[in-house]
Motif scaffolding. Structure first.
Motif, PDB file in Angstrom:
ATOM      1  N   LEU A   4       2.307   9.260  -6.209  1.00 48.36           N
ATOM      2  CA  LEU A   4       2.687  10.660  -5.959  1.00 48.36           C
ATOM      3  C   LEU A   4       3.805  11.102  -6.903  1.00 48.36           C
ATOM      4  O   LEU A   4       3.745  12.177  -7.506  1.00 48.36           O
ATOM      5  CB  LEU A   4       3.154  10.819  -4.511  1.00 48.36           C
ATOM      6  CG  LEU A   4       2.085  10.899  -3.416  1.00 48.36           C
ATOM      7  CD1 LEU A   4       2.744  10.875  -2.045  1.00 48.36           C
ATOM      8  CD2 LEU A   4       1.241  12.159  -3.574  1.00 48.36           C
ATOM      9  N   LEU A   5       4.825  10.254  -7.042  1.00 50.72           N
ATOM     10  CA  LEU A   5       5.956  10.584  -7.906  1.00 50.72           C
ATOM     11  C   LEU A   5       5.536  10.621  -9.369  1.00 50.72           C
ATOM     12  O   LEU A   5       5.985  11.492 -10.137  1.00 50.72           O
ATOM     13  CB  LEU A   5       7.083   9.570  -7.698  1.00 50.72           C
ATOM     14  CG  LEU A   5       7.705   9.544  -6.300  1.00 50.72           C
ATOM     15  CD1 LEU A   5       8.720   8.412  -6.186  1.00 50.72           C
ATOM     16  CD2 LEU A   5       8.375  10.877  -5.985  1.00 50.72           C
ATOM     17  N   LEU A   6       4.680   9.676  -9.771  1.00 45.77           N
ATOM     18  CA  LEU A   6       4.218   9.645 -11.156  1.00 45.77           C
ATOM     19  C   LEU A   6       3.353  10.858 -11.467  1.00 45.77           C
ATOM     20  O   LEU A   6       3.483  11.468 -12.551  1.00 45.77           O
ATOM     21  CB  LEU A   6       3.437   8.354 -11.400  1.00 45.77           C
ATOM     22  CG  LEU A   6       2.969   8.087 -12.833  1.00 45.77           C
ATOM     23  CD1 LEU A   6       4.142   8.134 -13.803  1.00 45.77           C
ATOM     24  CD2 LEU A   6       2.258   6.739 -12.909  1.00 45.77           C
ATOM     25  N   ALA A   7       2.481  11.242 -10.535  1.00 41.78           N
ATOM     26  CA  ALA A   7       1.644  12.426 -10.743  1.00 41.78           C
ATOM     27  C   ALA A   7       2.514  13.675 -10.882  1.00 41.78           C
ATOM     28  O   ALA A   7       2.251  14.535 -11.736  1.00 41.78           O
ATOM     29  CB  ALA A   7       0.671  12.583  -9.580  1.00 41.78           C
ATOM     30  N   ARG A   8       3.539  13.786 -10.062  1.00 37.42           N
ATOM     31  CA  ARG A   8       4.460  14.928 -10.143  1.00 37.42           C
ATOM     32  C   ARG A   8       5.143  14.983 -11.506  1.00 37.42           C
ATOM     33  O   ARG A   8       5.218  16.041 -12.139  1.00 37.42           O
ATOM     34  CB  ARG A   8       5.507  14.818  -9.041  1.00 37.42           C
ATOM     35  CG  ARG A   8       6.603  15.880  -9.054  1.00 37.42           C
ATOM     36  CD  ARG A   8       7.551  15.621  -7.887  1.00 37.42           C
ATOM     37  NE  ARG A   8       8.581  16.621  -7.778  1.00 37.42           N
ATOM     38  CZ  ARG A   8       9.809  16.506  -8.264  1.00 37.42           C
ATOM     39  NH1 ARG A   8      10.138  15.408  -8.939  1.00 37.42           N
ATOM     40  NH2 ARG A   8      10.709  17.461  -8.108  1.00 37.42           N
ATOM     41  N   THR A   9       5.604  13.841 -11.992  1.00 32.54           N
ATOM     42  CA  THR A   9       6.274  13.784 -13.287  1.00 32.54           C
ATOM     43  C   THR A   9       5.330  14.172 -14.416  1.00 32.54           C
ATOM     44  O   THR A   9       5.686  14.967 -15.309  1.00 32.54           O
ATOM     45  CB  THR A   9       6.827  12.368 -13.531  1.00 32.54           C
ATOM     46  OG1 THR A   9       7.756  12.040 -12.495  1.00 32.54           O
ATOM     47  CG2 THR A   9       7.524  12.282 -14.879  1.00 32.54           C
ATOM     48  N   LEU A  10       4.118  13.637 -14.404  1.00 33.95           N
ATOM     49  CA  LEU A  10       3.156  13.914 -15.477  1.00 33.95           C
ATOM     50  C   LEU A  10       2.719  15.373 -15.479  1.00 33.95           C
ATOM     51  O   LEU A  10       2.634  16.006 -16.536  1.00 33.95           O
ATOM     52  CB  LEU A  10       1.939  12.997 -15.320  1.00 33.95           C
ATOM     53  CG  LEU A  10       2.191  11.508 -15.568  1.00 33.95           C
ATOM     54  CD1 LEU A  10       0.935  10.693 -15.265  1.00 33.95           C
ATOM     55  CD2 LEU A  10       2.653  11.255 -16.994  1.00 33.95           C
ATOM     56  N   TRP A  51       0.830  -1.211   0.000  1.00 34.38           N
ATOM     57  CA  TRP A  51       0.000   0.000   0.000  1.00 34.38           C
ATOM     58  C   TRP A  51       0.862   1.257   0.000  1.00 34.38           C
ATOM     59  O   TRP A  51       0.624   2.189  -0.780  1.00 34.38           O
ATOM     60  CB  TRP A  51      -0.903  -0.006   1.235  1.00 34.38           C
ATOM     61  CG  TRP A  51      -1.711   1.244   1.401  1.00 34.38           C
ATOM     62  CD1 TRP A  51      -2.895   1.548   0.800  1.00 34.38           C
ATOM     63  CD2 TRP A  51      -1.370   2.385   2.197  1.00 34.38           C
ATOM     64  NE1 TRP A  51      -3.322   2.800   1.177  1.00 34.38           N
ATOM     65  CE2 TRP A  51      -2.403   3.335   2.032  1.00 34.38           C
ATOM     66  CE3 TRP A  51      -0.294   2.689   3.033  1.00 34.38           C
ATOM     67  CZ2 TRP A  51      -2.391   4.568   2.684  1.00 34.38           C
ATOM     68  CZ3 TRP A  51      -0.280   3.919   3.678  1.00 34.38           C
ATOM     69  CH2 TRP A  51      -1.312   4.843   3.501  1.00 34.38           C
ATOM     70  N   PHE A  52       1.886   1.290   0.847  1.00 36.64           N
ATOM     71  CA  PHE A  52       2.751   2.463   0.943  1.00 36.64           C
ATOM     72  C   PHE A  52       3.487   2.721  -0.368  1.00 36.64           C
ATOM     73  O   PHE A  52       3.568   3.862  -0.848  1.00 36.64           O
ATOM     74  CB  PHE A  52       3.749   2.258   2.088  1.00 36.64           C
ATOM     75  CG  PHE A  52       4.760   3.354   2.230  1.00 36.64           C
ATOM     76  CD1 PHE A  52       4.377   4.635   2.595  1.00 36.64           C
ATOM     77  CD2 PHE A  52       6.109   3.113   1.990  1.00 36.64           C
ATOM     78  CE1 PHE A  52       5.308   5.662   2.734  1.00 36.64           C
ATOM     79  CE2 PHE A  52       7.050   4.125   2.116  1.00 36.64           C
ATOM     80  CZ  PHE A  52       6.652   5.398   2.487  1.00 36.64           C
ATOM     81  N   LEU A  53       4.032   1.679  -0.977  1.00 33.00           N
ATOM     82  CA  LEU A  53       4.771   1.843  -2.235  1.00 33.00           C
ATOM     83  C   LEU A  53       3.855   2.316  -3.354  1.00 33.00           C
ATOM     84  O   LEU A  53       4.257   3.138  -4.190  1.00 33.00           O
ATOM     85  CB  LEU A  53       5.445   0.527  -2.622  1.00 33.00           C
ATOM     86  CG  LEU A  53       6.573   0.051  -1.705  1.00 33.00           C
ATOM     87  CD1 LEU A  53       7.096  -1.303  -2.156  1.00 33.00           C
ATOM     88  CD2 LEU A  53       7.705   1.073  -1.653  1.00 33.00           C
ATOM     89  N   ILE A  54       2.620   1.808  -3.373  1.00 33.69           N
ATOM     90  CA  ILE A  54       1.665   2.258  -4.389  1.00 33.69           C
ATOM     91  C   ILE A  54       1.359   3.745  -4.229  1.00 33.69           C
ATOM     92  O   ILE A  54       1.351   4.507  -5.206  1.00 33.69           O
ATOM     93  CB  ILE A  54       0.369   1.422  -4.311  1.00 33.69           C
ATOM     94  CG1 ILE A  54       0.611   0.024  -4.892  1.00 33.69           C
ATOM     95  CG2 ILE A  54      -0.773   2.112  -5.054  1.00 33.69           C
ATOM     96  CD1 ILE A  54      -0.563  -0.905  -4.726  1.00 33.69           C
ATOM     97  N   GLN A  55       1.142   4.186  -2.992  1.00 37.63           N
ATOM     98  CA  GLN A  55       0.810   5.598  -2.763  1.00 37.63           C
ATOM     99  C   GLN A  55       1.974   6.513  -3.132  1.00 37.63           C
ATOM    100  O   GLN A  55       1.788   7.523  -3.818  1.00 37.63           O
ATOM    101  CB  GLN A  55       0.406   5.825  -1.302  1.00 37.63           C
ATOM    102  CG  GLN A  55      -0.727   4.952  -0.794  1.00 37.63           C
ATOM    103  CD  GLN A  55      -1.955   4.957  -1.674  1.00 37.63           C
ATOM    104  OE1 GLN A  55      -2.307   5.968  -2.286  1.00 37.63           O
ATOM    105  NE2 GLN A  55      -2.626   3.812  -1.742  1.00 37.63           N
ATOM    106  N   VAL A  56       3.176   6.155  -2.704  1.00 39.86           N
ATOM    107  CA  VAL A  56       4.343   6.993  -3.007  1.00 39.86           C
ATOM    108  C   VAL A  56       4.649   6.959  -4.499  1.00 39.86           C
ATOM    109  O   VAL A  56       4.970   7.983  -5.107  1.00 39.86           O
ATOM    110  CB  VAL A  56       5.569   6.538  -2.192  1.00 39.86           C
ATOM    111  CG1 VAL A  56       6.797   7.350  -2.580  1.00 39.86           C
ATOM    112  CG2 VAL A  56       5.291   6.694  -0.697  1.00 39.86           C
ATOM    113  N   GLY A  57       4.531   5.778  -5.108  1.00 42.95           N
ATOM    114  CA  GLY A  57       4.768   5.671  -6.546  1.00 42.95           C
ATOM    115  C   GLY A  57       3.821   6.543  -7.342  1.00 42.95           C
ATOM    116  O   GLY A  57       4.231   7.203  -8.314  1.00 42.95           O
TER     117      GLY A  57
END
Length: 318
Positions: free
Chosen positions: A189-195, A181-187
Protein backbone atom coordinates in the motif's frame (compact mmCIF):
# COMPACT_ATOMS: atom_id res chain seq x y z
CA UNK A 1 9.15 0.19 -17.03
CA UNK A 2 6.90 -0.77 -14.09
CA UNK A 3 4.99 2.44 -14.81
CA UNK A 4 4.01 1.23 -18.30
CA UNK A 5 3.45 -2.40 -17.27
CA UNK A 6 0.94 -1.52 -14.56
CA UNK A 7 -1.33 0.49 -16.86
CA UNK A 8 -2.65 -2.64 -18.60
CA UNK A 9 -4.18 -5.71 -16.92
CA UNK A 10 -2.43 -8.29 -19.13
CA UNK A 11 1.08 -6.96 -18.55
CA UNK A 12 0.34 -6.41 -14.84
CA UNK A 13 -0.95 -9.98 -14.52
CA UNK A 14 2.12 -11.36 -16.30
CA UNK A 15 4.38 -9.39 -13.97
CA UNK A 16 2.61 -10.80 -10.91
CA UNK A 17 2.84 -14.29 -12.41
CA UNK A 18 6.57 -13.82 -12.95
CA UNK A 19 7.04 -12.68 -9.36
CA UNK A 20 5.21 -15.84 -8.25
CA UNK A 21 6.91 -18.37 -10.51
CA UNK A 22 10.53 -17.22 -10.66
CA UNK A 23 11.19 -17.95 -6.95
CA UNK A 24 9.78 -21.45 -7.47
CA UNK A 25 12.58 -22.12 -9.96
CA UNK A 26 15.24 -19.88 -8.38
CA UNK A 27 14.77 -19.91 -4.56
CA UNK A 28 17.21 -17.03 -4.06
CA UNK A 29 14.58 -14.78 -5.69
CA UNK A 30 11.98 -15.60 -3.00
CA UNK A 31 12.10 -12.03 -1.52
CA UNK A 32 10.56 -10.82 -4.80
CA UNK A 33 7.26 -12.40 -3.76
CA UNK A 34 6.91 -9.64 -1.17
CA UNK A 35 5.93 -7.24 -3.99
CA UNK A 36 3.72 -9.76 -5.82
CA UNK A 37 0.52 -7.86 -4.84
CA UNK A 38 1.89 -4.57 -6.18
CA UNK A 39 1.04 -4.98 -9.92
CA UNK A 40 -2.52 -6.03 -9.05
CA UNK A 41 -2.92 -3.07 -6.69
CA UNK A 42 -1.45 -0.57 -9.16
CA UNK A 43 -3.45 -1.69 -12.20
CA UNK A 44 -6.64 -1.75 -10.11
CA UNK A 45 -6.00 1.81 -8.95
CA UNK A 46 -5.04 3.10 -12.39
CA UNK A 47 -7.34 1.19 -14.75
CA UNK A 48 -10.24 0.18 -12.53
CA UNK A 49 -11.48 -2.81 -10.62
CA UNK A 50 -12.26 -4.86 -13.72
CA UNK A 51 -8.64 -4.52 -14.86
CA UNK A 52 -7.52 -5.75 -11.46
CA UNK A 53 -9.64 -8.88 -11.76
CA UNK A 54 -8.26 -9.52 -15.25
CA UNK A 55 -4.70 -9.31 -13.90
CA UNK A 56 -5.63 -11.68 -11.06
CA UNK A 57 -7.12 -14.14 -13.57
CA UNK A 58 -3.73 -14.35 -15.31
CA UNK A 59 -2.02 -14.84 -11.95
CA UNK A 60 -4.47 -17.60 -11.00
CA UNK A 61 -4.00 -19.35 -14.35
CA UNK A 62 -0.23 -19.37 -13.79
CA UNK A 63 -0.65 -20.73 -10.26
CA UNK A 64 -3.01 -23.45 -11.50
CA UNK A 65 -0.57 -24.44 -14.27
CA UNK A 66 2.25 -25.15 -11.81
CA UNK A 67 0.10 -26.25 -8.86
CA UNK A 68 -1.66 -29.18 -10.55
CA UNK A 69 -4.85 -28.57 -8.57
CA UNK A 70 -7.01 -25.92 -6.92
CA UNK A 71 -5.24 -25.62 -3.56
CA UNK A 72 -2.23 -23.66 -4.75
CA UNK A 73 -4.24 -21.08 -6.76
CA UNK A 74 -6.61 -20.58 -3.79
CA UNK A 75 -3.69 -20.02 -1.42
CA UNK A 76 -2.08 -17.58 -3.88
CA UNK A 77 -5.35 -15.68 -4.24
CA UNK A 78 -5.89 -15.40 -0.48
CA UNK A 79 -2.30 -14.42 0.28
CA UNK A 80 -1.51 -12.06 -2.59
CA UNK A 81 -4.58 -11.00 -4.57
CA UNK A 82 -7.70 -10.76 -2.40
CA UNK A 83 -6.64 -7.83 -0.25
CA UNK A 84 -5.10 -5.73 -3.08
CA UNK A 85 -8.42 -5.97 -4.93
CA UNK A 86 -10.31 -4.93 -1.80
CA UNK A 87 -7.85 -2.14 -0.96
CA UNK A 88 -7.97 -0.71 -4.50
CA UNK A 89 -11.77 -0.67 -4.39
CA UNK A 90 -11.70 1.12 -1.03
CA UNK A 91 -9.04 3.62 -2.11
CA UNK A 92 -10.92 4.47 -5.30
CA UNK A 93 -13.96 5.03 -3.10
CA UNK A 94 -12.17 7.70 -1.06
CA UNK A 95 -10.64 5.67 1.77
CA UNK A 96 -7.21 6.58 3.12
CA UNK A 97 -4.12 4.34 3.16
CA UNK A 98 -4.23 4.11 6.97
CA UNK A 99 -7.87 3.00 6.88
CA UNK A 100 -7.07 0.23 4.39
CA UNK A 101 -4.16 -0.86 6.59
CA UNK A 102 -6.57 -1.02 9.53
CA UNK A 103 -8.87 -3.28 7.47
CA UNK A 104 -5.91 -5.62 6.86
CA UNK A 105 -5.19 -5.56 10.60
CA UNK A 106 -8.80 -6.49 11.42
CA UNK A 107 -8.75 -9.33 8.88
CA UNK A 108 -5.52 -10.65 10.37
CA UNK A 109 -7.06 -10.63 13.84
CA UNK A 110 -10.15 -12.47 12.63
CA UNK A 111 -8.07 -15.15 10.90
CA UNK A 112 -5.84 -15.60 13.96
CA UNK A 113 -8.83 -15.90 16.28
CA UNK A 114 -10.48 -18.37 13.90
CA UNK A 115 -7.36 -20.56 13.99
CA UNK A 116 -7.24 -20.40 17.79
CA UNK A 117 -10.98 -21.13 18.10
CA UNK A 118 -10.61 -24.14 15.80
CA UNK A 119 -7.72 -25.44 17.94
CA UNK A 120 -9.65 -24.94 21.20
CA UNK A 121 -12.97 -26.40 20.03
CA UNK A 122 -11.26 -29.31 18.32
CA UNK A 123 -9.01 -30.05 21.26
CA UNK A 124 -5.95 -29.64 19.04
CA UNK A 125 -2.60 -28.88 20.68
CA UNK A 126 -1.41 -26.73 17.79
CA UNK A 127 2.24 -26.27 18.92
CA UNK A 128 2.59 -30.01 19.54
CA UNK A 129 1.08 -30.85 16.14
CA UNK A 130 3.39 -28.41 14.37
CA UNK A 131 6.42 -29.68 16.30
CA UNK A 132 5.55 -33.27 15.43
CA UNK A 133 5.43 -32.44 11.74
CA UNK A 134 8.76 -30.61 11.85
CA UNK A 135 10.39 -33.38 13.88
CA UNK A 136 9.91 -35.70 10.92
CA UNK A 137 11.93 -33.30 8.77
CA UNK A 138 14.50 -32.98 11.56
CA UNK A 139 15.07 -36.73 11.60
CA UNK A 140 15.63 -36.75 7.85
CA UNK A 141 18.16 -33.92 8.12
CA UNK A 142 20.03 -35.61 10.97
CA UNK A 143 20.13 -38.92 9.09
CA UNK A 144 21.55 -37.16 6.05
CA UNK A 145 24.23 -35.39 8.11
CA UNK A 146 25.17 -38.65 9.83
CA UNK A 147 25.62 -40.37 6.47
CA UNK A 148 27.92 -37.54 5.38
CA UNK A 149 30.23 -38.16 8.32
CA UNK A 150 29.42 -35.32 10.71
CA UNK A 151 31.06 -35.89 14.09
CA UNK A 152 28.95 -36.96 17.07
CA UNK A 153 29.77 -33.73 18.95
CA UNK A 154 28.77 -31.47 16.08
CA UNK A 155 25.68 -33.57 15.44
CA UNK A 156 24.55 -33.28 19.07
CA UNK A 157 25.05 -29.49 19.03
CA UNK A 158 23.17 -29.18 15.75
CA UNK A 159 20.32 -31.32 17.15
CA UNK A 160 20.01 -29.08 20.24
CA UNK A 161 19.91 -25.94 18.10
CA UNK A 162 17.36 -27.52 15.78
CA UNK A 163 15.16 -28.58 18.72
CA UNK A 164 15.17 -25.00 20.04
CA UNK A 165 14.30 -23.67 16.58
CA UNK A 166 11.43 -26.17 16.18
CA UNK A 167 10.05 -25.27 19.63
CA UNK A 168 10.10 -21.55 18.76
CA UNK A 169 8.57 -21.97 15.30
CA UNK A 170 5.83 -24.32 16.50
CA UNK A 171 4.87 -21.79 19.17
CA UNK A 172 4.90 -18.72 16.92
CA UNK A 173 3.99 -20.04 13.46
CA UNK A 174 0.41 -18.62 13.35
CA UNK A 175 1.50 -15.09 14.23
CA UNK A 176 4.59 -15.31 12.01
CA UNK A 177 2.48 -16.15 8.95
CA UNK A 178 -0.17 -13.51 9.65
CA UNK A 179 2.37 -10.83 10.55
CA UNK A 180 4.23 -11.54 7.31
CA UNK A 181 0.96 -11.25 5.37
CA UNK A 182 0.02 -8.00 7.13
CA UNK A 183 3.43 -6.39 6.58
CA UNK A 184 3.39 -7.36 2.90
CA UNK A 185 -0.05 -5.80 2.38
CA UNK A 186 0.78 -2.57 4.21
CA UNK A 187 4.19 -2.34 2.55
CA UNK A 188 2.61 -2.63 -0.89
CA UNK A 189 0.00 0.00 0.00
CA UNK A 190 2.76 2.43 0.96
CA UNK A 191 4.85 1.57 -2.10
CA UNK A 192 1.86 2.00 -4.43
CA UNK A 193 1.16 5.41 -2.87
CA UNK A 194 4.77 6.49 -3.38
CA UNK A 195 4.91 5.31 -7.00
CA UNK A 196 1.58 6.85 -8.00
CA UNK A 197 2.53 10.20 -6.46
CA UNK A 198 5.77 10.08 -8.47
CA UNK A 199 4.28 8.97 -11.79
CA UNK A 200 1.07 10.93 -12.08
CA UNK A 201 -1.50 13.16 -10.43
CA UNK A 202 -2.73 10.54 -7.98
CA UNK A 203 -6.41 10.41 -7.09
CA UNK A 204 -5.63 8.90 -3.69
CA UNK A 205 -6.82 10.87 -0.68
CA UNK A 206 -3.95 12.98 0.65
CA UNK A 207 -2.79 11.88 4.08
CA UNK A 208 0.07 12.78 6.42
CA UNK A 209 1.28 9.36 7.49
CA UNK A 210 3.79 10.96 9.87
CA UNK A 211 0.76 11.90 12.00
CA UNK A 212 -0.39 8.28 12.38
CA UNK A 213 -1.67 7.63 15.90
CA UNK A 214 -3.21 4.37 17.10
CA UNK A 215 -6.27 4.23 19.39
CA UNK A 216 -5.23 4.41 23.03
CA UNK A 217 -7.28 1.35 23.96
CA UNK A 218 -5.16 -0.94 21.78
CA UNK A 219 -2.26 -0.80 24.23
CA UNK A 220 -4.42 -2.33 26.97
CA UNK A 221 -5.25 -5.25 24.69
CA UNK A 222 -1.51 -5.81 24.16
CA UNK A 223 -0.89 -5.65 27.93
CA UNK A 224 -3.77 -8.07 28.59
CA UNK A 225 -2.33 -10.60 26.13
CA UNK A 226 1.14 -10.22 27.67
CA UNK A 227 -0.31 -11.01 31.12
CA UNK A 228 -2.21 -13.96 29.66
CA UNK A 229 1.04 -15.32 28.20
CA UNK A 230 2.92 -14.86 31.48
CA UNK A 231 0.31 -16.16 33.91
CA UNK A 232 -1.25 -19.09 32.08
CA UNK A 233 -0.23 -22.34 30.39
CA UNK A 234 -1.25 -24.47 27.45
CA UNK A 235 -3.80 -23.07 25.02
CA UNK A 236 -4.26 -19.73 26.80
CA UNK A 237 -0.52 -19.08 26.89
CA UNK A 238 -0.33 -19.89 23.19
CA UNK A 239 -3.22 -17.50 22.52
CA UNK A 240 -1.66 -14.73 24.62
CA UNK A 241 1.72 -14.97 22.90
CA UNK A 242 0.41 -15.08 19.34
CA UNK A 243 -2.41 -12.55 19.67
CA UNK A 244 -0.29 -10.23 21.81
CA UNK A 245 2.48 -10.13 19.21
CA UNK A 246 0.03 -9.48 16.37
CA UNK A 247 -1.74 -6.72 18.30
CA UNK A 248 1.65 -5.06 18.88
CA UNK A 249 2.65 -5.03 15.18
CA UNK A 250 0.82 -1.74 14.34
CA UNK A 251 3.06 0.03 16.87
CA UNK A 252 5.93 -0.60 14.45
CA UNK A 253 4.16 1.69 11.97
CA UNK A 254 3.50 4.26 14.69
CA UNK A 255 7.23 4.13 15.42
CA UNK A 256 7.94 4.66 11.72
CA UNK A 257 5.59 7.66 11.75
CA UNK A 258 7.62 9.18 14.60
CA UNK A 259 10.84 8.59 12.67
CA UNK A 260 9.30 10.20 9.59
CA UNK A 261 8.33 13.25 11.65
CA UNK A 262 11.90 13.42 12.96
CA UNK A 263 13.20 13.26 9.38
CA UNK A 264 10.96 16.20 8.48
CA UNK A 265 11.89 18.16 11.61
CA UNK A 266 15.65 17.84 11.08
CA UNK A 267 15.53 18.03 7.26
CA UNK A 268 17.24 14.66 6.89
CA UNK A 269 18.41 14.00 3.32
CA UNK A 270 16.73 11.37 1.18
CA UNK A 271 19.93 9.31 1.12
CA UNK A 272 20.12 9.13 4.91
CA UNK A 273 16.42 8.32 5.14
CA UNK A 274 16.92 5.46 2.72
CA UNK A 275 19.92 4.15 4.66
CA UNK A 276 18.07 4.18 7.97
CA UNK A 277 14.96 2.56 6.56
CA UNK A 278 16.99 -0.06 4.68
CA UNK A 279 18.63 -1.02 7.99
CA UNK A 280 15.22 -2.18 9.19
CA UNK A 281 15.40 -5.09 6.73
CA UNK A 282 18.70 -6.35 8.11
CA UNK A 283 18.74 -5.47 11.81
CA UNK A 284 16.09 -7.17 13.92
CA UNK A 285 17.09 -5.15 16.97
CA UNK A 286 16.25 -1.93 15.17
CA UNK A 287 12.82 -3.27 14.20
CA UNK A 288 12.13 -4.04 17.87
CA UNK A 289 13.38 -0.58 18.88
CA UNK A 290 11.05 1.13 16.39
CA UNK A 291 8.14 -0.97 17.69
CA UNK A 292 8.94 -0.03 21.30
CA UNK A 293 9.17 3.65 20.36
CA UNK A 294 5.70 3.39 18.82
CA UNK A 295 4.38 1.54 21.87
CA UNK A 296 5.72 4.01 24.45
CA UNK A 297 4.52 6.91 22.32
CA UNK A 298 1.09 6.01 23.69
CA UNK A 299 2.13 7.65 26.97
CA UNK A 300 5.09 9.88 26.05
CA UNK A 301 3.87 11.41 22.75
CA UNK A 302 7.31 11.96 21.20
CA UNK A 303 6.03 14.12 18.35
CA UNK A 304 4.33 16.58 20.70
CA UNK A 305 7.36 16.74 22.98
CA UNK A 306 10.14 16.94 20.40
CA UNK A 307 8.82 17.55 16.88
CA UNK A 308 5.80 19.81 17.37
CA UNK A 309 5.41 22.69 14.89
CA UNK A 310 4.22 25.62 16.96
CA UNK A 311 2.70 28.70 15.38
CA UNK A 312 5.31 30.66 13.47
CA UNK A 313 7.92 27.97 13.98
CA UNK A 314 9.59 25.81 11.33
CA UNK A 315 11.80 22.75 11.64
CA UNK A 316 14.87 24.67 10.57
CA UNK A 317 14.08 27.82 12.52
CA UNK A 318 12.75 26.74 15.86
Amino acid sequence: MVNKITTHPVSAGLLSAGLLLLPLWFPLLTPLQAVLPLPVLLVSLRAGHQAGWQAVAILMASAWAVGAGLLFPVVVFLLFAAFPLLAAWLLRGGWRISQCAFVAFLLGNLILLAIMAWAMLGGVDLPAQLAQGMNGLKDEVLTSLTSRGMSATDLAEFRDNLDQFITLISLLLPVMVLTGWFLIQVGNLLLARTLLNRWEASHLVDEDLAALRLPFGLVWAVIAMALLALLTHGFWRHLGINWGIFLAVPYFFQGLAIIQRAFQWYNVSGFMRGMLLTALFFWTGMVLLVLLVGLFDTWIDFRLRFFHHREGETPSGR
